[in-house]
Design a protein around this motif. Structure first.
Motif, mmCIF file in Angstrom:
data_model
loop_
_atom_site.group_PDB
_atom_site.id
_atom_site.type_symbol
_atom_site.label_atom_id
_atom_site.label_comp_id
_atom_site.label_asym_id
_atom_site.label_seq_id
_atom_site.Cartn_x
_atom_site.Cartn_y
_atom_site.Cartn_z
ATOM 1 N N LEU A 102 0.826 -1.202 0.000
ATOM 2 C CA LEU A 102 0.000 0.000 0.000
ATOM 3 C C LEU A 102 0.868 1.262 0.000
ATOM 4 C CD1 LEU A 102 -2.906 -0.873 2.465
ATOM 5 C CD2 LEU A 102 -3.101 -0.370 0.032
ATOM 6 N N ILE A 103 2.008 1.208 0.652
ATOM 7 C CA ILE A 103 2.887 2.381 0.701
ATOM 8 C C ILE A 103 3.493 2.683 -0.666
ATOM 9 C CG2 ILE A 103 5.059 3.263 1.655
ATOM 10 C CD1 ILE A 103 4.333 1.787 4.258
ATOM 11 N N VAL A 104 3.949 1.650 -1.376
ATOM 12 C CA VAL A 104 4.640 1.888 -2.652
ATOM 13 C C VAL A 104 3.717 1.857 -3.859
ATOM 14 C CG1 VAL A 104 6.818 0.997 -1.749
ATOM 15 C CG2 VAL A 104 5.292 -0.535 -2.983
ATOM 16 N N ALA A 105 2.485 1.443 -3.699
ATOM 17 C CA ALA A 105 1.575 1.282 -4.837
ATOM 18 C C ALA A 105 1.317 2.559 -5.635
ATOM 19 C CB ALA A 105 0.254 0.679 -4.369
ATOM 20 N N PRO A 106 1.208 3.744 -5.019
ATOM 21 C CA PRO A 106 0.961 4.923 -5.859
ATOM 22 C C PRO A 106 2.043 5.168 -6.908
ATOM 23 C CG PRO A 106 0.548 5.463 -3.567
ATOM 24 C CD PRO A 106 1.141 4.086 -3.595
ATOM 25 N N TRP A 107 3.266 4.802 -6.615
ATOM 26 C CA TRP A 107 4.352 5.021 -7.579
ATOM 27 C C TRP A 107 4.517 3.839 -8.530
ATOM 28 C CZ3 TRP A 107 4.987 6.295 -2.360
ATOM 29 C CH2 TRP A 107 4.989 7.661 -2.102
ATOM 30 N N VAL A 108 4.191 2.633 -8.065
ATOM 31 C CA VAL A 108 4.356 1.455 -8.908
ATOM 32 C C VAL A 108 3.191 1.314 -9.883
ATOM 33 C CG1 VAL A 108 4.528 -1.067 -8.894
ATOM 34 C CG2 VAL A 108 5.740 0.266 -7.175
ATOM 35 N N VAL A 109 1.974 1.461 -9.362
ATOM 36 C CA VAL A 109 0.779 1.239 -10.182
ATOM 37 C C VAL A 109 0.256 2.536 -10.772
ATOM 38 C CG1 VAL A 109 -1.602 0.395 -10.130
ATOM 39 C CG2 VAL A 109 0.148 -0.778 -8.818
ATOM 40 N N GLY A 110 0.288 3.599 -9.989
ATOM 41 C CA GLY A 110 -0.306 4.861 -10.421
ATOM 42 C C GLY A 110 0.552 5.606 -11.414
ATOM 43 N N SER A 111 -0.110 6.466 -12.161
ATOM 44 C CA SER A 111 0.618 7.329 -13.092
ATOM 45 C C SER A 111 0.442 8.768 -12.615
ATOM 46 C CB SER A 111 0.071 7.169 -14.510
ATOM 47 O OG SER A 111 -1.307 7.445 -14.519
ATOM 48 N N SER A 112 1.521 9.377 -12.171
ATOM 49 C CA SER A 112 1.564 10.729 -11.599
ATOM 50 C C SER A 112 0.491 10.920 -10.515
ATOM 51 C CB SER A 112 1.418 11.797 -12.689
ATOM 52 O OG SER A 112 0.136 11.752 -13.271
ATOM 53 N N PRO A 113 0.674 10.240 -9.372
ATOM 54 C CA PRO A 113 -0.318 10.355 -8.298
ATOM 55 C C PRO A 113 -0.282 11.742 -7.653
ATOM 56 C CG PRO A 113 1.562 9.099 -7.538
ATOM 57 C CD PRO A 113 1.781 9.362 -8.996
ATOM 58 N N ASP A 114 -1.436 12.182 -7.189
ATOM 59 C CA ASP A 114 -1.494 13.480 -6.520
ATOM 60 C C ASP A 114 -1.232 13.309 -5.022
ATOM 61 O OD1 ASP A 114 -3.833 12.155 -6.011
ATOM 62 O OD2 ASP A 114 -5.103 13.934 -6.130
ATOM 63 N N THR A 115 -1.174 14.408 -4.311
ATOM 64 C CA THR A 115 -0.799 14.386 -2.898
ATOM 65 C C THR A 115 -1.800 13.619 -2.051
ATOM 66 O OG1 THR A 115 0.217 16.546 -3.226
ATOM 67 C CG2 THR A 115 -0.143 15.855 -0.958
ATOM 68 N N GLY A 116 -3.091 13.777 -2.310
ATOM 69 C CA GLY A 116 -4.109 13.064 -1.537
ATOM 70 C C GLY A 116 -4.011 11.559 -1.690
ATOM 71 N N THR A 117 -3.745 11.120 -2.909
ATOM 72 C CA THR A 117 -3.584 9.690 -3.162
ATOM 73 C C THR A 117 -2.366 9.140 -2.423
ATOM 74 O OG1 THR A 117 -4.528 10.004 -5.360
ATOM 75 C CG2 THR A 117 -3.316 7.978 -4.982
ATOM 76 N N ILE A 118 -1.271 9.861 -2.503
ATOM 77 C CA ILE A 118 -0.041 9.416 -1.847
ATOM 78 C C ILE A 118 -0.233 9.370 -0.331
ATOM 79 C CG2 ILE A 118 2.355 10.037 -1.370
ATOM 80 C CD1 ILE A 118 2.472 11.165 -4.224
ATOM 81 N N LEU A 119 -0.787 10.440 0.230
ATOM 82 C CA LEU A 119 -0.984 10.476 1.683
ATOM 83 C C LEU A 119 -1.920 9.381 2.158
ATOM 84 C CD1 LEU A 119 -1.171 14.274 2.554
ATOM 85 C CD2 LEU A 119 0.577 12.634 3.167
ATOM 86 N N SER A 120 -2.994 9.164 1.426
ATOM 87 C CA SER A 120 -3.953 8.124 1.819
ATOM 88 C C SER A 120 -3.294 6.754 1.844
ATOM 89 C CB SER A 120 -5.140 8.118 0.850
ATOM 90 O OG SER A 120 -6.004 7.055 1.137
#
Length: 145
Positions: A102-120
């Protein structure tokens, strides 16, 4: 007629009394572990619905599906571990890995995640990792005694 009246008294002489006492003592030792695993259930439910509460399901559908799958898996694992905490030490490692995912998923799966997505995701993953390590530590101290 046989005397079938129930006499008042204790059950100390009952043949199953020591076994019942031991089982009750083991159950009381893992109460704290079950409480921590219930927090894993809540974190899993939040992870599953986070894409819709933080509103990134439309912009990052792959991350939304990843969070949904991991969140449901965490909730099911947390439920299983809270029902039988003395057997859940091996599953704590799996929960720890899911928290790390869950911690690394925004960068591995997501494409240019925003701050809310990363923090969540980072906060939820860190909480899941903390809960897993706490439950594992409680189980290890209970097994030593």
């Amino acid at each position: 007629m046989a005397d079938v009246s129930h006499r008042p008294g204790d059950i100390a002489g009952h043949p199953d009394a020591p076994e019942m006492r031991d089982r009750y003592a083991r159950m009381l030792q893992t109460r704290g572990v079950a409480a921590v695993e219930e927090l894993v259930i809540l974190a899993g439910i939040y992870a599953a619905i986070s894409a819709w509460t933080v509103h990134f399901s439309a912009t990052q559908p792959a991350l939304a599906i990843s969070n949904l799958v991991v969140g449901i898996a965490l909730a099911v694992l947390g439920l299983c571990m809270s029902m039988v905490p003395e057997r859940s030490q091996d599953l704590n490692f799996v929960v720890l890995l899911m928290g790390a995912w869950l911690i690394v998923a925004p960068w591995v799966v997501g494409s240019s995640p925003d701050t809310g997505t990363i923090l969540s995701n980072v906060i939820t993953g860190a909480c899941v990792c903390l809960f897993s390590l706490t439950a594992g530590g409680l189980l290890m101290t209970k097994q030593r005694t």
